[in-house]
Scaffold this motif. Sequence first.
Motif, PDB file in Angstrom:
ATOM      1  N   GLN A 294     -99.147  -3.630 -48.897  1.00  0.00           N
ATOM      2  CA  GLN A 294     -98.024  -4.324 -48.274  1.00  0.00           C
ATOM      3  C   GLN A 294     -98.266  -4.635 -46.794  1.00  0.00           C
ATOM      4  OE1 GLN A 294     -95.531  -5.622 -49.907  1.00  0.00           O
ATOM      5  NE2 GLN A 294     -96.316  -4.765 -51.808  1.00  0.00           N
TER       6      GLN A 294
ATOM      7  N   LYS B   2     -97.879   7.660 -51.873  1.00  0.00           N
ATOM      8  CA  LYS B   2     -97.876   6.471 -51.024  1.00  0.00           C
ATOM      9  C   LYS B   2     -98.255   6.891 -49.611  1.00  0.00           C
ATOM     10  CE  LYS B   2     -96.438   3.872 -54.324  1.00  0.00           C
ATOM     11  NZ  LYS B   2     -97.384   2.934 -54.915  1.00  0.00           N
TER      12      LYS B   2
ATOM     13  N   ARG C 187     -91.003   3.670 -44.407  1.00  0.00           N
ATOM     14  CA  ARG C 187     -90.165   3.995 -45.561  1.00  0.00           C
ATOM     15  C   ARG C 187     -91.070   4.256 -46.757  1.00  0.00           C
ATOM     16  NH1 ARG C 187     -86.550  -1.265 -45.665  1.00  0.00           N
ATOM     17  NH2 ARG C 187     -88.539  -2.109 -45.002  1.00  0.00           N
TER      18      ARG C 187
ATOM     19  N   MET D 229     -92.111   3.186 -50.163  1.00  0.00           N
ATOM     20  CA  MET D 229     -91.987   1.899 -50.832  1.00  0.00           C
ATOM     21  C   MET D 229     -92.745   1.880 -52.152  1.00  0.00           C
ATOM     22  SD  MET D 229     -92.186  -0.915 -47.762  1.00  0.00           S
ATOM     23  CE  MET D 229     -93.791  -0.466 -47.158  1.00  0.00           C
TER      24      MET D 229
ATOM     25  N   ASN E   3     -93.818  -1.201 -55.257  1.00  0.00           N
ATOM     26  CA  ASN E   3     -93.781  -2.591 -55.701  1.00  0.00           C
ATOM     27  C   ASN E   3     -92.810  -2.746 -56.864  1.00  0.00           C
ATOM     28  OD1 ASN E   3     -95.741  -3.725 -53.962  1.00  0.00           O
ATOM     29  ND2 ASN E   3     -97.336  -2.729 -55.172  1.00  0.00           N
TER      30      ASN E   3
ATOM     31  N   ASN F 214     -82.003  -0.421 -53.696  1.00  0.00           N
ATOM     32  CA  ASN F 214     -83.061  -0.155 -52.717  1.00  0.00           C
ATOM     33  C   ASN F 214     -84.009  -1.322 -52.505  1.00  0.00           C
ATOM     34  OD1 ASN F 214     -82.123   2.483 -52.343  1.00  0.00           O
ATOM     35  ND2 ASN F 214     -83.269   3.189 -54.124  1.00  0.00           N
TER      36      ASN F 214
ATOM     37  N   LEU G 165     -89.617  -7.467 -46.963  1.00  0.00           N
ATOM     38  CA  LEU G 165     -90.519  -7.136 -45.861  1.00  0.00           C
ATOM     39  C   LEU G 165     -90.783  -8.350 -44.986  1.00  0.00           C
ATOM     40  CD1 LEU G 165     -93.113  -4.971 -47.843  1.00  0.00           C
ATOM     41  CD2 LEU G 165     -91.084  -4.209 -46.590  1.00  0.00           C
TER      42      LEU G 165
ATOM     43  N   VAL H 107     -89.691  -5.250 -52.112  1.00  0.00           N
ATOM     44  CA  VAL H 107     -90.108  -3.952 -52.641  1.00  0.00           C
ATOM     45  C   VAL H 107     -88.886  -3.058 -52.782  1.00  0.00           C
ATOM     46  CG1 VAL H 107     -92.406  -4.049 -51.582  1.00  0.00           C
ATOM     47  CG2 VAL H 107     -90.520  -2.985 -50.336  1.00  0.00           C
ATOM     48  N   TYR H 108     -89.072  -1.944 -53.466  1.00  0.00           N
ATOM     49  CA  TYR H 108     -88.079  -0.875 -53.443  1.00  0.00           C
ATOM     50  C   TYR H 108     -88.422  -0.015 -52.240  1.00  0.00           C
ATOM     51  CZ  TYR H 108     -87.313  -2.251 -58.288  1.00  0.00           C
ATOM     52  OH  TYR H 108     -87.045  -2.953 -59.430  1.00  0.00           O
ATOM     53  N   ALA H 109     -87.418   0.401 -51.453  1.00  0.00           N
ATOM     54  CA  ALA H 109     -87.709   1.186 -50.253  1.00  0.00           C
ATOM     55  C   ALA H 109     -86.593   2.175 -49.961  1.00  0.00           C
ATOM     56  CB  ALA H 109     -87.886   0.250 -49.055  1.00  0.00           C
TER      57      ALA H 109
END
Length: 168
Positions: free
Chosen positions: A42, A92, A100, A102, A104, A141, A145, A151-153
């Motif tokens: 990302q 991650k 955060r 994150m 995908n 969430n 970006l 994304v989920y964050a």
Amino acid sequence: MAADLHPAVTVKLSASECAVAQMLASMRTLVSRAAGITNQKQGKQSQHKTEVEGMAAELAFAKHFNICPDLVIKPRAGGSDGILKGKTIDVKATDYPAARLMANLSKKKNPSDIFVLLIGKMPEYRIVGYAYAADLINDDNLAKLDNGNTVYALDQADLKQDWAVDFK
């Protein structure tokens, strides 16, 4: 016995562990790219840096919890990075202090049980916290970006840190 996690846990890899991370990352990259699998990074960092830092963070997590890291060299498109107390783990990694956790959007199809955020640069990482897939992978969430990707964050403040309680 696995160590309990608290907010200040840092793990430092030895020079040999860093060399293993670099070798595994290079081999995984070659095999995955040859199989047509792209890196889903990302940030603006190079794919090589993403691969090496991700592998080193996986080793740091495994070292802290005294579990065997996934050392398999095969084409990889997502999936878990290990198992802790029967739960699949997706590590991650980033070097952004305020990052955060994150994931995908593709993780929705087959998520690991737990997503873990590590912050640092090889050889040292801080284990920030974790979230269950159901807590991270949901539409509440979704975050857009700066690069335009969605994304989920989750913010660091929303991550769990008590491994001893949640992993009985």
